[in-house]
Scaffold this active site. Structure first.
Site, PDB file in Angstrom:
ATOM      1  N   GLY A 185       3.546 -11.756   3.516  1.00 57.61           N
ATOM      2  CA  GLY A 185       4.723 -11.226   2.844  1.00 57.61           C
ATOM      3  C   GLY A 185       5.935 -12.077   3.148  1.00 57.61           C
ATOM      4  O   GLY A 185       6.019 -12.717   4.202  1.00 57.61           O
ATOM      5  N   GLN A 214      14.544 -14.261   3.972  1.00 55.10           N
ATOM      6  CA  GLN A 214      13.825 -15.171   4.860  1.00 55.10           C
ATOM      7  C   GLN A 214      13.871 -16.619   4.375  1.00 55.10           C
ATOM      8  O   GLN A 214      13.533 -17.528   5.129  1.00 55.10           O
ATOM      9  CB  GLN A 214      12.371 -14.741   5.013  1.00 55.10           C
ATOM     10  CG  GLN A 214      12.205 -13.442   5.777  1.00 55.10           C
ATOM     11  CD  GLN A 214      10.752 -13.089   5.908  1.00 55.10           C
ATOM     12  OE1 GLN A 214      10.190 -12.445   5.035  1.00 55.10           O
ATOM     13  NE2 GLN A 214      10.140 -13.535   6.995  1.00 55.10           N
ATOM     14  N   CYS A 234       6.084 -12.047  12.269  1.00 56.32           N
ATOM     15  CA  CYS A 234       7.014 -12.355  11.187  1.00 56.32           C
ATOM     16  C   CYS A 234       7.210 -13.861  11.111  1.00 56.32           C
ATOM     17  O   CYS A 234       7.381 -14.516  12.142  1.00 56.32           O
ATOM     18  CB  CYS A 234       8.348 -11.652  11.438  1.00 56.32           C
ATOM     19  SG  CYS A 234       9.582 -11.917  10.163  1.00 56.32           S
ATOM     20  N   LEU A 235       7.204 -14.382   9.896  1.00 52.03           N
ATOM     21  CA  LEU A 235       7.422 -15.815   9.712  1.00 52.03           C
ATOM     22  C   LEU A 235       8.797 -16.247  10.212  1.00 52.03           C
ATOM     23  O   LEU A 235       8.984 -17.405  10.576  1.00 52.03           O
ATOM     24  CB  LEU A 235       7.261 -16.184   8.233  1.00 52.03           C
ATOM     25  CG  LEU A 235       5.860 -15.987   7.650  1.00 52.03           C
ATOM     26  CD1 LEU A 235       5.872 -16.225   6.143  1.00 52.03           C
ATOM     27  CD2 LEU A 235       4.846 -16.892   8.329  1.00 52.03           C
ATOM     28  N   HIS A 248       7.578  -3.645   6.032  1.00 54.09           N
ATOM     29  CA  HIS A 248       8.153  -4.765   6.784  1.00 54.09           C
ATOM     30  C   HIS A 248       9.089  -5.584   5.892  1.00 54.09           C
ATOM     31  O   HIS A 248      10.218  -5.900   6.284  1.00 54.09           O
ATOM     32  CB  HIS A 248       7.002  -5.628   7.321  1.00 54.09           C
ATOM     33  CG  HIS A 248       7.419  -6.847   8.065  1.00 54.09           C
ATOM     34  ND1 HIS A 248       7.217  -6.992   9.419  1.00 54.09           N
ATOM     35  CD2 HIS A 248       8.004  -8.007   7.652  1.00 54.09           C
ATOM     36  CE1 HIS A 248       7.669  -8.186   9.800  1.00 54.09           C
ATOM     37  NE2 HIS A 248       8.146  -8.818   8.746  1.00 54.09           N
ATOM     38  N   GLU A 249       8.623  -5.914   4.686  1.00 53.75           N
ATOM     39  CA  GLU A 249       9.430  -6.756   3.794  1.00 53.75           C
ATOM     40  C   GLU A 249      10.646  -6.001   3.257  1.00 53.75           C
ATOM     41  O   GLU A 249      11.730  -6.577   3.133  1.00 53.75           O
ATOM     42  CB  GLU A 249       8.579  -7.311   2.649  1.00 53.75           C
ATOM     43  CG  GLU A 249       7.418  -8.191   3.089  1.00 53.75           C
ATOM     44  CD  GLU A 249       7.779  -9.295   4.072  1.00 53.75           C
ATOM     45  OE1 GLU A 249       8.909  -9.823   4.028  1.00 53.75           O
ATOM     46  OE2 GLU A 249       6.925  -9.638   4.909  1.00 53.75           O
ATOM     47  N   HIS A 277      13.358  -6.097   5.700  1.00 54.51           N
ATOM     48  CA  HIS A 277      14.120  -7.353   5.643  1.00 54.51           C
ATOM     49  C   HIS A 277      15.292  -7.233   4.673  1.00 54.51           C
ATOM     50  O   HIS A 277      16.366  -7.781   4.922  1.00 54.51           O
ATOM     51  CB  HIS A 277      13.233  -8.520   5.194  1.00 54.51           C
ATOM     52  CG  HIS A 277      12.516  -9.217   6.300  1.00 54.51           C
ATOM     53  ND1 HIS A 277      13.168  -9.862   7.329  1.00 54.51           N
ATOM     54  CD2 HIS A 277      11.196  -9.385   6.530  1.00 54.51           C
ATOM     55  CE1 HIS A 277      12.271 -10.395   8.150  1.00 54.51           C
ATOM     56  NE2 HIS A 277      11.068 -10.114   7.688  1.00 54.51           N
TER      57      HIS A 277
END
Length: 150
Positions: free
Chosen positions: A46, A51, A88-89, A130-131, A134
């Site tokens: 995701g 991000q 997380c990226l 999660h996304e 963000h």
């Protein structure tokens, strides 16, 4: 197509509330395309627009069932609870145990501007939450019961 640089923790854009998309333009379509390319390049599941440094309410997800493109996503229903590890990226090398709803229902626009309803459980449910966090400027480490280095 382009691969964006993924913004890491410490960048202000990750803590901002993302701006709703008012009109789906060719630039939004390009953003979706490039975000998917970036997601696959990073081996993620995701990615939210903040991000990649863009404060827009846009998310792409692929948990192995094909890509989902979500514009202005909103969680409209939650059910149950699930505690599991997340990464997380934007926070490389850190994982944490996060409690999330076991199932969610999300409304969002697709790139054609059509309203879609996505129901997710398991990894998809976790990824959706999660996304969408963000987009609110919330990182998984804010909700983690404990974190550790990978």
């Amino acid at each position: 197509m382009a691969i964006y640089q993924i913004v890491e923790i410490g960048s202000e854009v990750l803590r901002e509330k993302a701006v709703p998309v008012k009109e789906i333009t060719p630039n939004i379509a390009k953003l979706l395309d490039n975000m998917l390319d970036t997601l696959y390049d990073a081996n993620g599941v995701g990615l939210a627009a903040p991000q990649v440094g863009v404060s827009k309410r846009v998310v792409v997800i692929d948990v192995g069932e094909g890509p989902l493109e979500l514009i202005n996503p909103v969680i409209i229903a939650k059910e149950g609870e699930d505690l599991d590890d997340e990464g997380c990226l934007s926070i490389p090398g850190i994982t944490g145990q996060v409690a999330r709803a076991a199932k969610v229902k999300v409304e969002a626009l697709n790139r054609q501007g059509e309203l879609q309803v996505i129901e997710g459980e398991g990894l998809l449910s976790r990824c959706l939450q999660h996304e969408i966090d963000h987009l609110e400027g919330i990182l998984f480490v804010d909700k983690a019961k404990k974190t550790s280095r990978r």
